[in-house]
Design a protein around this motif. Structure first.
Motif, PDB file in Angstrom:
ATOM      1  N   HIS A 166     -30.258 -10.474 -50.658  1.00 15.84           N
ATOM      2  CA  HIS A 166     -31.098 -11.307 -51.338  1.00 15.84           C
ATOM      3  C   HIS A 166     -30.232 -12.649 -51.019  1.00 15.84           C
ATOM      4  N   ARG A 167     -30.855 -13.829 -51.016  1.00 16.23           N
ATOM      5  CA  ARG A 167     -30.505 -14.986 -50.648  1.00 16.23           C
ATOM      6  C   ARG A 167     -29.587 -15.562 -51.703  1.00 16.23           C
ATOM      7  N   VAL A 168     -28.735 -16.849 -51.265  1.00 15.11           N
ATOM      8  CA  VAL A 168     -27.781 -16.956 -52.307  1.00 15.11           C
ATOM      9  C   VAL A 168     -28.446 -17.949 -53.754  1.00 15.11           C
ATOM     10  N   ASP A 169     -29.609 -18.551 -53.558  1.00 13.86           N
ATOM     11  CA  ASP A 169     -30.422 -19.188 -54.639  1.00 13.86           C
ATOM     12  C   ASP A 169     -30.646 -17.897 -55.607  1.00 13.86           C
ATOM     13  N   GLY A 170     -31.165 -16.658 -55.264  1.00 14.50           N
ATOM     14  CA  GLY A 170     -31.763 -15.739 -56.155  1.00 14.50           C
ATOM     15  C   GLY A 170     -30.471 -15.172 -56.786  1.00 14.50           C
ATOM     16  N   ARG A 171     -29.563 -15.093 -56.042  1.00  6.27           N
ATOM     17  CA  ARG A 171     -28.254 -14.438 -56.363  1.00  6.27           C
ATOM     18  C   ARG A 171     -27.363 -15.241 -57.665  1.00  6.27           C
ATOM     19  N   MET A 172     -27.629 -16.589 -57.294  1.00  4.70           N
ATOM     20  CA  MET A 172     -27.037 -17.694 -58.373  1.00  4.70           C
ATOM     21  C   MET A 172     -27.723 -17.567 -59.543  1.00  4.70           C
ATOM     22  N   ALA A 173     -29.132 -17.507 -59.542  1.00  5.60           N
ATOM     23  CA  ALA A 173     -29.886 -17.306 -60.606  1.00  5.60           C
ATOM     24  C   ALA A 173     -29.606 -16.096 -61.426  1.00  5.60           C
ATOM     25  N   ARG A 174     -29.485 -15.209 -60.791  1.00  6.57           N
ATOM     26  CA  ARG A 174     -29.335 -13.763 -61.426  1.00  6.57           C
ATOM     27  C   ARG A 174     -27.544 -14.018 -62.325  1.00  6.57           C
ATOM     28  N   TRP A 175     -26.881 -14.533 -61.594  1.00  5.84           N
ATOM     29  CA  TRP A 175     -25.536 -14.632 -62.243  1.00  5.84           C
ATOM     30  C   TRP A 175     -25.530 -15.589 -63.466  1.00  5.84           C
ATOM     31  N   LEU A 176     -26.443 -16.669 -63.357  1.00 11.05           N
ATOM     32  CA  LEU A 176     -26.489 -17.743 -64.504  1.00 11.05           C
ATOM     33  C   LEU A 176     -27.368 -17.191 -65.468  1.00 11.05           C
ATOM     34  N   ARG A 233     -37.899 -20.784 -66.092  1.00 11.21           N
ATOM     35  CA  ARG A 233     -37.979 -20.942 -64.619  1.00 11.21           C
ATOM     36  C   ARG A 233     -36.919 -20.468 -63.824  1.00 11.21           C
ATOM     37  N   LEU A 234     -35.697 -20.337 -64.212  1.00 15.71           N
ATOM     38  CA  LEU A 234     -34.613 -19.543 -63.543  1.00 15.71           C
ATOM     39  C   LEU A 234     -35.033 -18.134 -63.295  1.00 15.71           C
ATOM     40  N   GLU A 235     -35.555 -17.610 -64.322  1.00 15.43           N
ATOM     41  CA  GLU A 235     -36.179 -16.174 -64.014  1.00 15.43           C
ATOM     42  C   GLU A 235     -37.260 -16.048 -63.055  1.00 15.43           C
ATOM     43  N   LYS A 236     -37.875 -17.183 -62.653  1.00 20.68           N
ATOM     44  CA  LYS A 236     -38.701 -16.982 -61.628  1.00 20.68           C
ATOM     45  C   LYS A 236     -38.064 -17.249 -60.036  1.00 20.68           C
ATOM     46  N   VAL A 237     -37.069 -17.736 -60.240  1.00 16.70           N
ATOM     47  CA  VAL A 237     -36.298 -18.043 -58.947  1.00 16.70           C
ATOM     48  C   VAL A 237     -35.378 -16.935 -58.802  1.00 16.70           C
ATOM     49  N   ALA A 238     -34.787 -16.175 -59.792  1.00 18.41           N
ATOM     50  CA  ALA A 238     -33.938 -15.073 -59.587  1.00 18.41           C
ATOM     51  C   ALA A 238     -34.410 -13.802 -58.897  1.00 18.41           C
ATOM     52  N   CYS A 239     -33.929 -13.010 -58.250  1.00 15.37           N
ATOM     53  CA  CYS A 239     -34.340 -11.944 -57.435  1.00 15.37           C
ATOM     54  C   CYS A 239     -34.331 -10.765 -58.224  1.00 15.37           C
ATOM     55  N   ASP A 240     -35.327 -10.095 -57.902  1.00 19.57           N
ATOM     56  CA  ASP A 240     -35.672  -8.752 -58.808  1.00 19.57           C
ATOM     57  C   ASP A 240     -34.920  -7.802 -59.444  1.00 19.57           C
ATOM     58  N   CYS A 241     -33.395  -8.200 -58.811  1.00 16.97           N
ATOM     59  CA  CYS A 241     -32.428  -7.328 -59.290  1.00 16.97           C
ATOM     60  C   CYS A 241     -32.182  -7.619 -60.727  1.00 16.97           C
ATOM     61  N   TYR A 242     -32.288  -8.891 -61.385  1.00 16.78           N
ATOM     62  CA  TYR A 242     -32.026  -9.038 -62.582  1.00 16.78           C
ATOM     63  C   TYR A 242     -32.610  -8.358 -63.574  1.00 16.78           C
ATOM     64  N   ARG A 243     -34.053  -8.511 -63.284  1.00 22.16           N
ATOM     65  CA  ARG A 243     -35.224  -7.758 -64.383  1.00 22.16           C
ATOM     66  C   ARG A 243     -34.932  -6.343 -64.248  1.00 22.16           C
ATOM     67  N   LEU A 244     -34.705  -5.766 -62.953  1.00 22.76           N
ATOM     68  CA  LEU A 244     -34.593  -4.407 -63.078  1.00 22.76           C
ATOM     69  C   LEU A 244     -33.326  -3.805 -63.645  1.00 22.76           C
ATOM     70  N   MET A 245     -32.427  -4.438 -63.416  1.00 21.75           N
ATOM     71  CA  MET A 245     -30.852  -4.091 -63.905  1.00 21.75           C
ATOM     72  C   MET A 245     -30.985  -4.415 -65.385  1.00 21.75           C
ATOM     73  N   GLN A 246     -31.408  -5.531 -66.020  1.00 18.53           N
ATOM     74  CA  GLN A 246     -31.420  -5.748 -67.504  1.00 18.53           C
ATOM     75  C   GLN A 246     -32.402  -4.362 -68.170  1.00 18.53           C
ATOM     76  N   ARG A 247     -33.513  -4.400 -67.457  1.00 21.44           N
ATOM     77  CA  ARG A 247     -34.689  -3.374 -68.174  1.00 21.44           C
ATOM     78  C   ARG A 247     -33.820  -1.779 -68.303  1.00 21.44           C
ATOM     79  N   ASN A 248     -33.117  -1.392 -67.050  1.00 15.19           N
ATOM     80  CA  ASN A 248     -32.325  -0.089 -66.998  1.00 15.19           C
ATOM     81  C   ASN A 248     -31.270  -0.011 -68.227  1.00 15.19           C
ATOM     82  N   ILE A 249     -30.623  -1.106 -68.258  1.00 11.54           N
ATOM     83  CA  ILE A 249     -29.337  -1.045 -69.101  1.00 11.54           C
ATOM     84  C   ILE A 249     -29.934  -1.131 -70.632  1.00 11.54           C
ATOM     85  N   ASP A 250     -30.787  -1.914 -70.813  1.00  4.57           N
ATOM     86  CA  ASP A 250     -31.500  -2.221 -72.107  1.00  4.57           C
ATOM     87  C   ASP A 250     -32.080  -0.756 -72.530  1.00  4.57           C
TER      88      ASP A 250
END
Length: 282
Positions: A166-176, A233-250
């Motif tokens: 994934h691109r840097v902007d999506g990865r940065m959004a995930r870390w934020l 808005r940050l969630e819209k920029v973030a790559c799908d990794c954040y949502r998938l990872m968060q859902r699985n950990i939850d």
């Protein structure tokens, strides 16, 4: 107070840790500790010391022994992998849902990463030897360590895939977003230098990427030592990794961690009905 901190470090057999400034009485804000029945928690609490840590405090260095064990109650700790050329990159982020050096239950071992606090917070410390003794006596402690280990492995897998694909902007959004999960405020106390280290990129790359996030409205403002976010808005920029990872950990925390109190039981059921965030809730 400095002498008190030094005495606590020596009594726990800890390596040198930077910027740990205050020792307090132990309390329960950590998600793993909150999941333990009182009798099992009682195997740990007599040996806890609670400390505060500042941003950029080094809690354990690569090559140091995993001792003591930290149970964060607040804040965020990044696990940084040091590369031979001097660069660093984050592999995982941990807050009150985890325990730093919990893998010491497998026996005395050395850390493969450097653990650095990115957001100031507090944690309860216990020596690795005392934690191993409690681990051997308690099925409940063994269960929370197992769930935590699986959550860390899941995060490692997602971060590795994200860094490669994934691109840097999506990865940065995930870390934020991951930082925001551990901070009760839309204004994150994080520097561009810290973001560069999390991403494993140059500071100039962070500056350019931050400009893109501002244009998208995901970062309304940023300045010296802080980044303000618009989460939706940050969630819209973030790559799908954040949502998938968060859902699985939850789901993992929801289904596999016991809830010894009625309050935690109600919280657990709310998450099971689709309300996210149990991994980061006390």
């Amino acid at each position: 107070m400095a002498n008190e901190v030094d005495r606590s470090r020596r009594s726990l057999g800890a390596r040198s840790q930077e910027s740990i400034v205050t020792v307090h009485r132990a309390g329960i804000g950590n998600r793993l500790l909150a999941a333990l029945p009182p009798a099992d928690l009682g195997l740990l609490t007599p040996y806890f010391q609670k400390v505060s840590f500042e941003p950029d405090a080094v809690l354990v260095r690569s090559g140091d022994e995993l001792d003591p064990v930290y149970f964060p109650h607040s804040g965020a700790i990044a696990f940084m992998l040091d590369m031979p050329d001097g660069q660093t990159v984050a592999t995982t982020l941990m807050g009150r849902e985890g325990a730093l050096a919990s893998f010491s239950v497998l026996g005395p071992s050395l850390s493969s990463v450097t653990a650095v606090t990115r957001i100031a917070g507090t944690a309860s410390l216990i020596s690795a030897a005392k934690f191993r003794a409690a681990f051997a006596q308690s099925t409940a402690i063994r269960n929370v360590v197992q769930v935590h280990a699986r959550a860390v492995l899941l995060q490692l897998q997602h971060v590795a895939a994200c860094n490669a694909l994934h691109r840097v902007d999506g990865r940065m959004a995930r870390w934020l977003l991951q930082l925001h999960d551990r901070v009760p405020d839309d204004r994150l106390p994080v520097t561009q230098e810290a973001l560069a280290q999390l991403l494993g990129v140059r500071r100039t790359t962070v500056t350019l990427t931050m400009s893109k996030l501002r244009e998208a409205g995901a970062v309304p403002s940023d300045g010296r030592g802080f980044v303000e976010i618009d989460r939706a808005r940050l969630e819209k920029v973030a790559c799908d990794c954040y949502r998938l990872m968060q859902r699985n950990i939850d789901r993992m925390y929801c289904e596999e961690l016991a809830a010894p109190s009625s309050a935690l039981g109600e919280q657990k059921m709310a998450v099971c009905r689709g309300k996210a965030g149990i991994a980061y809730s006390s």
